[in-house]
Write a protein that holds these residues in place. Structure first.
Motif, PDB file in Angstrom:
ATOM      1  N   SER A  45      14.800 -60.088  21.926  1.00 56.98           N
ATOM      2  CA  SER A  45      15.047 -60.988  20.794  1.00 56.98           C
ATOM      3  C   SER A  45      16.528 -61.077  20.448  1.00 56.98           C
ATOM      4  O   SER A  45      16.984 -60.644  19.384  1.00 56.98           O
ATOM      5  CB  SER A  45      14.235 -60.545  19.573  1.00 56.98           C
ATOM      6  OG  SER A  45      12.870 -60.664  19.893  1.00 56.98           O
ATOM      7  N   TYR A  46      17.281 -61.602  21.384  1.00 55.83           N
ATOM      8  CA  TYR A  46      18.737 -61.682  21.235  1.00 55.83           C
ATOM      9  C   TYR A  46      19.210 -62.979  21.903  1.00 55.83           C
ATOM     10  O   TYR A  46      18.660 -63.380  22.940  1.00 55.83           O
ATOM     11  CB  TYR A  46      19.372 -60.465  21.916  1.00 55.83           C
ATOM     12  CG  TYR A  46      20.864 -60.341  21.688  1.00 55.83           C
ATOM     13  CD1 TYR A  46      21.372 -59.889  20.475  1.00 55.83           C
ATOM     14  CD2 TYR A  46      21.762 -60.696  22.690  1.00 55.83           C
ATOM     15  CE1 TYR A  46      22.741 -59.783  20.266  1.00 55.83           C
ATOM     16  CE2 TYR A  46      23.126 -60.593  22.488  1.00 55.83           C
ATOM     17  CZ  TYR A  46      23.608 -60.138  21.271  1.00 55.83           C
ATOM     18  OH  TYR A  46      24.947 -60.041  21.070  1.00 55.83           O
ATOM     19  N   PRO A  47      20.207 -63.647  21.324  1.00 50.78           N
ATOM     20  CA  PRO A  47      20.728 -64.849  22.007  1.00 50.78           C
ATOM     21  C   PRO A  47      21.506 -64.435  23.261  1.00 50.78           C
ATOM     22  O   PRO A  47      22.711 -64.157  23.192  1.00 50.78           O
ATOM     23  CB  PRO A  47      21.645 -65.488  20.953  1.00 50.78           C
ATOM     24  CG  PRO A  47      22.004 -64.388  20.022  1.00 50.78           C
ATOM     25  CD  PRO A  47      20.886 -63.397  20.038  1.00 50.78           C
ATOM     26  N   ILE A  48      20.807 -64.361  24.372  1.00 56.45           N
ATOM     27  CA  ILE A  48      21.362 -63.691  25.564  1.00 56.45           C
ATOM     28  C   ILE A  48      22.549 -64.414  26.192  1.00 56.45           C
ATOM     29  O   ILE A  48      23.255 -63.847  27.025  1.00 56.45           O
ATOM     30  CB  ILE A  48      20.260 -63.457  26.626  1.00 56.45           C
ATOM     31  CG1 ILE A  48      19.518 -64.768  26.904  1.00 56.45           C
ATOM     32  CG2 ILE A  48      19.324 -62.356  26.185  1.00 56.45           C
ATOM     33  CD1 ILE A  48      18.487 -64.634  28.007  1.00 56.45           C
ATOM     34  N   ILE A  49      22.815 -65.641  25.781  1.00 54.00           N
ATOM     35  CA  ILE A  49      23.988 -66.350  26.299  1.00 54.00           C
ATOM     36  C   ILE A  49      25.273 -65.620  25.906  1.00 54.00           C
ATOM     37  O   ILE A  49      26.302 -65.743  26.575  1.00 54.00           O
ATOM     38  CB  ILE A  49      24.031 -67.823  25.805  1.00 54.00           C
ATOM     39  CG1 ILE A  49      25.127 -68.621  26.527  1.00 54.00           C
ATOM     40  CG2 ILE A  49      24.249 -67.898  24.295  1.00 54.00           C
ATOM     41  CD1 ILE A  49      24.893 -68.810  27.993  1.00 54.00           C
ATOM     42  N   VAL A  50      25.199 -64.830  24.828  1.00 54.43           N
ATOM     43  CA  VAL A  50      26.394 -64.112  24.355  1.00 54.43           C
ATOM     44  C   VAL A  50      26.975 -63.236  25.470  1.00 54.43           C
ATOM     45  O   VAL A  50      28.177 -63.250  25.727  1.00 54.43           O
ATOM     46  CB  VAL A  50      26.051 -63.256  23.102  1.00 54.43           C
ATOM     47  CG1 VAL A  50      27.220 -62.368  22.723  1.00 54.43           C
ATOM     48  CG2 VAL A  50      25.673 -64.162  21.944  1.00 54.43           C
ATOM     49  N   GLY A  51      26.080 -62.493  26.146  1.00 58.45           N
ATOM     50  CA  GLY A  51      26.542 -61.607  27.223  1.00 58.45           C
ATOM     51  C   GLY A  51      27.230 -62.389  28.321  1.00 58.45           C
ATOM     52  O   GLY A  51      28.261 -61.980  28.857  1.00 58.45           O
ATOM     53  N   ILE A  52      26.672 -63.548  28.644  1.00 58.91           N
ATOM     54  CA  ILE A  52      27.249 -64.401  29.688  1.00 58.91           C
ATOM     55  C   ILE A  52      28.598 -64.952  29.215  1.00 58.91           C
ATOM     56  O   ILE A  52      29.561 -65.035  29.970  1.00 58.91           O
ATOM     57  CB  ILE A  52      26.277 -65.569  29.998  1.00 58.91           C
ATOM     58  CG1 ILE A  52      24.905 -65.033  30.435  1.00 58.91           C
ATOM     59  CG2 ILE A  52      26.860 -66.554  31.009  1.00 58.91           C
ATOM     60  CD1 ILE A  52      24.863 -64.344  31.759  1.00 58.91           C
ATOM     61  N   GLY A  53      28.648 -65.300  27.936  1.00 57.75           N
ATOM     62  CA  GLY A  53      29.865 -65.901  27.367  1.00 57.75           C
ATOM     63  C   GLY A  53      31.061 -64.964  27.348  1.00 57.75           C
ATOM     64  O   GLY A  53      32.205 -65.408  27.257  1.00 57.75           O
ATOM     65  N   TYR A  54      30.797 -63.649  27.455  1.00 55.75           N
ATOM     66  CA  TYR A  54      31.916 -62.696  27.452  1.00 55.75           C
ATOM     67  C   TYR A  54      32.851 -62.894  28.650  1.00 55.75           C
ATOM     68  O   TYR A  54      33.968 -62.382  28.654  1.00 55.75           O
ATOM     69  CB  TYR A  54      31.403 -61.256  27.428  1.00 55.75           C
ATOM     70  CG  TYR A  54      31.177 -60.741  26.021  1.00 55.75           C
ATOM     71  CD1 TYR A  54      32.245 -60.615  25.135  1.00 55.75           C
ATOM     72  CD2 TYR A  54      29.914 -60.384  25.580  1.00 55.75           C
ATOM     73  CE1 TYR A  54      32.045 -60.151  23.845  1.00 55.75           C
ATOM     74  CE2 TYR A  54      29.708 -59.925  24.291  1.00 55.75           C
ATOM     75  CZ  TYR A  54      30.777 -59.813  23.424  1.00 55.75           C
ATOM     76  OH  TYR A  54      30.586 -59.359  22.157  1.00 55.75           O
ATOM     77  N   VAL A  55      32.376 -63.622  29.654  1.00 59.83           N
ATOM     78  CA  VAL A  55      33.228 -63.921  30.810  1.00 59.83           C
ATOM     79  C   VAL A  55      34.524 -64.589  30.338  1.00 59.83           C
ATOM     80  O   VAL A  55      35.613 -64.290  30.838  1.00 59.83           O
ATOM     81  CB  VAL A  55      32.480 -64.852  31.806  1.00 59.83           C
ATOM     82  CG1 VAL A  55      33.441 -65.522  32.754  1.00 59.83           C
ATOM     83  CG2 VAL A  55      31.463 -64.038  32.591  1.00 59.83           C
ATOM     84  N   ALA A  56      34.402 -65.479  29.351  1.00 61.66           N
ATOM     85  CA  ALA A  56      35.580 -66.186  28.833  1.00 61.66           C
ATOM     86  C   ALA A  56      36.604 -65.184  28.295  1.00 61.66           C
ATOM     87  O   ALA A  56      37.813 -65.325  28.527  1.00 61.66           O
ATOM     88  CB  ALA A  56      35.164 -67.156  27.734  1.00 61.66           C
ATOM     89  N   LEU A  57      36.085 -64.148  27.615  1.00 65.03           N
ATOM     90  CA  LEU A  57      36.982 -63.127  27.059  1.00 65.03           C
ATOM     91  C   LEU A  57      37.651 -62.330  28.186  1.00 65.03           C
ATOM     92  O   LEU A  57      38.855 -62.020  28.113  1.00 65.03           O
ATOM     93  CB  LEU A  57      36.168 -62.199  26.145  1.00 65.03           C
ATOM     94  CG  LEU A  57      36.972 -61.332  25.192  1.00 65.03           C
ATOM     95  CD1 LEU A  57      37.797 -62.193  24.251  1.00 65.03           C
ATOM     96  CD2 LEU A  57      36.036 -60.435  24.388  1.00 65.03           C
TER      97      LEU A  57
END
Lengths: 279, 226
Positions: free
Chosen positions: B41-53
């Motif tokens: 129950s987590y917006p899992i795109i966040v983990g993928i989005g860390y690539v930008a960081l």
């Protein structure tokens, strides 16, 4: 060996204006000019780090634009002291650097490390300013470069390290096959080791020739303040105070003057040219 | 040596420099955040989005080491400088997705029977969308970065906004259209083929967008003065 023709690059407030010169094989060429005169812009433009607006560069008989990779394999360029990947050990940087050069010779690299007393296990940031320049030289000498281009390699070095550097430059050209082009505003270094001089002022090359020719073509004249008017028209640069003046002139313009004259050094030439008619 | 062989040798040298000298290991560790797909129950795109960081931070590191300037003094063609950077971006994105898949497999044991209630389940649809998001990020970021060869703040910001926008559109569609929700947002059941199509389309979009991004960046970087 290396030829630059009409190199031009325009910036807001500065223009590198049709710079042309040749580098001969087997000699040291000193590239002098005040801060902001265009030394670094010239060196970086001729090697493609800065994209010039126009102009041609030829090296080793090849057109630079069409053969950039081939030509850069035979040139060593360093902008000041080696100041890249400072967190890395020198040997690790050398390992990745060596991959780019077909003629890299690891034995030579080890040899120059010994000659320059470089500890390859040290991180680049732990090298002194002089060591960073020497590391740059060790890399350049190990890939069989024929032309060594250094942008202000001796700035910030103490006199002992500078003298050492000049000896290294002389050793590089000793076999008559390699050349050094280096920019500096420490003209006393060039008095010691340069064969040719390029002098750039406000983006234009204003003197280009052997050091001896450039010096012998000029003279400094001294006189009372009232006599200044007699030389002002032909003086390249003039300094005046309340009682006297001194001016740099072409020898051919000064031979008929009955004023005290002195042979200038490169620093005098640079200063008077830069000053022009101003006080 | 033929010109092609020489070129391949140079590309190999510049890749090694790009992947191992210009990018130290800690930047690759960001890819581990792909494992966030395992969080229930987590917006899992966040983990993928860390690539930008990861990319933004590695650019700062490169800038402080004057990496691009150094590379341009070496016997390399400028287009290879761009390609090596693009390959680095692809490597870190694919690594993140690999960890994302590992996380997705773990989520089978961790997630509730209702699946991920705050976003897409980590299924084939999700990875297809993630590929598309990375493609969109790349088309904004890579040509943007090579306008200067060192400024990455605005390109990364634009890429991240575009990535989140694409993902938000998909999430909205899946939540607003009940049929989409049934087909695309579940770990089990029917419609595996439909979800696989989304994955394939995502991969194709990723490849096309990244190749185009690389080409545009190569053209731009030819004119850049460092």
């Amino acid at each position: 060996m290396f030829e630059v023709e009409n190199l031009t690059k325009k910036y807001d407030g500065f223009t590198l204006d049709g710079v042309s010169f040749k580098i001969e094989r087997g000699y040291i060429t000193g590239f002098i000019g005040a801060n902001g005169a265009g030394k670094s812009t010239t060196l970086r433009s001729m090697l493609g780090v800065i994209k010039p607006d126009s102009g041609k560069v030829r090296a080793f008989g090849l057109d630079f634009e069409k053969n950039e990779q081939e030509i850069k394999n035979r040139i060593a360029f360093s902008s000041g002291a080696f100041d890249y990947y400072s967190h890395e050990r020198a040997d690790r940087v050398a390992k990745y650097y060596s991959n780019f050069f077909a003629k890299w010779d690891n034995e030579k690299y080890e040899h120059y490390k010994k000659v320059f007393s470089l500890d390859g296990k040290k991180k680049v940031r732990d090298f002194s300013a002089g060591m960073k320049v020497k590391f740059s030289l060790a890399l350049a000498l190990s890939h069989g470069a024929e032309l060594f281009v250094f942008d202000e390699p001796t700035s910030g070095l103490d006199p002992i390290a500078r003298d050492e550097m000049l000896t290294i430059f002389q050793d590089i050209v000793a076999d008559g096959q390699k050349s050094v082009l280096y920019s500096t505003h420490i003209t006393s270094d060039l008095d010691k080791c340069a064969d040719y001089i390029l002098f750039i002022h406000e983006g234009k090359i204003i003197l280009d020739g052997t050091k001896e020719d450039i010096i012998s073509e000029h003279t400094i004249v001294y006189g009372e303040k009232e006599q200044a008017a007699t030389v002002k028209e032909k003086a390249i640069g003039i300094k005046e105070n309340a009682y006297s003046f001194s001016a740099l002139m072409k020898k051919s313009d000064a031979h008929s003057l009955s004023l005290t004259q002195e042979i200038p050094n490169l620093e005098d030439i640079m200063v008077y040219y830069s000053k022009g008619g101003k006080r | 040596m033929s010109k092609n062989l020489k070129r391949r040798g140079t590309l190999c040298a510049i890749l090694k420099k790009e992947l191992f000298l210009a990018t130290p290991l800690p930047f690759y560790l960001f890819a581990l955040l792909g494992l966030m797909t395992a969080i229930p129950s987590y917006p899992i795109i966040v983990g993928i989005g860390y690539v930008a960081l990861a990319i933004f931070n590695s650019d700062g590191f490169r800038r402080s080491n004057r990496d691009v300037e150094f590379t341009c003094t070496l016997p390399v063609e400028r287009k290879d400088v761009v390609t090596s950077k693009t390959i680095f971006v692809v490597v870190i994105e694919l690594l993140t997705l690999v960890f994302g898949v590992v996380g997705a497999l773990l989520s089978v044991f961790l997630s509730s029977p209702n699946g991920n209630v705050v976003g897409l389940d980590p299924n084939l649809t999700f990875f297809g969308v993630a590929f598309s998001c990375f493609g969109v990020f790349n088309i904004c970021y890579i040509p943007g970065y090579f306008k200067t060869g060192y400024k990455s703040g605005i390109p990364v910001l634009k890429g991240t906004i575009a990535l989140l926008l694409v993902y938000s559109l998909v999430e909205t569609a899946v939540n607003v259209v009940p049929r989409f929700n049934v087909i695309f947002d579940s770990l089990w059941g029917d419609f595996v083929f439909a979800r696989a199509i989304v994955l394939v389309v995502g991969v194709i979009a990723y490849i096309i967008l990244t190749v185009v991004a690389n080409r545009i960046a190569q053209k731009r970087f030819e004119k850049v003065s460092l």
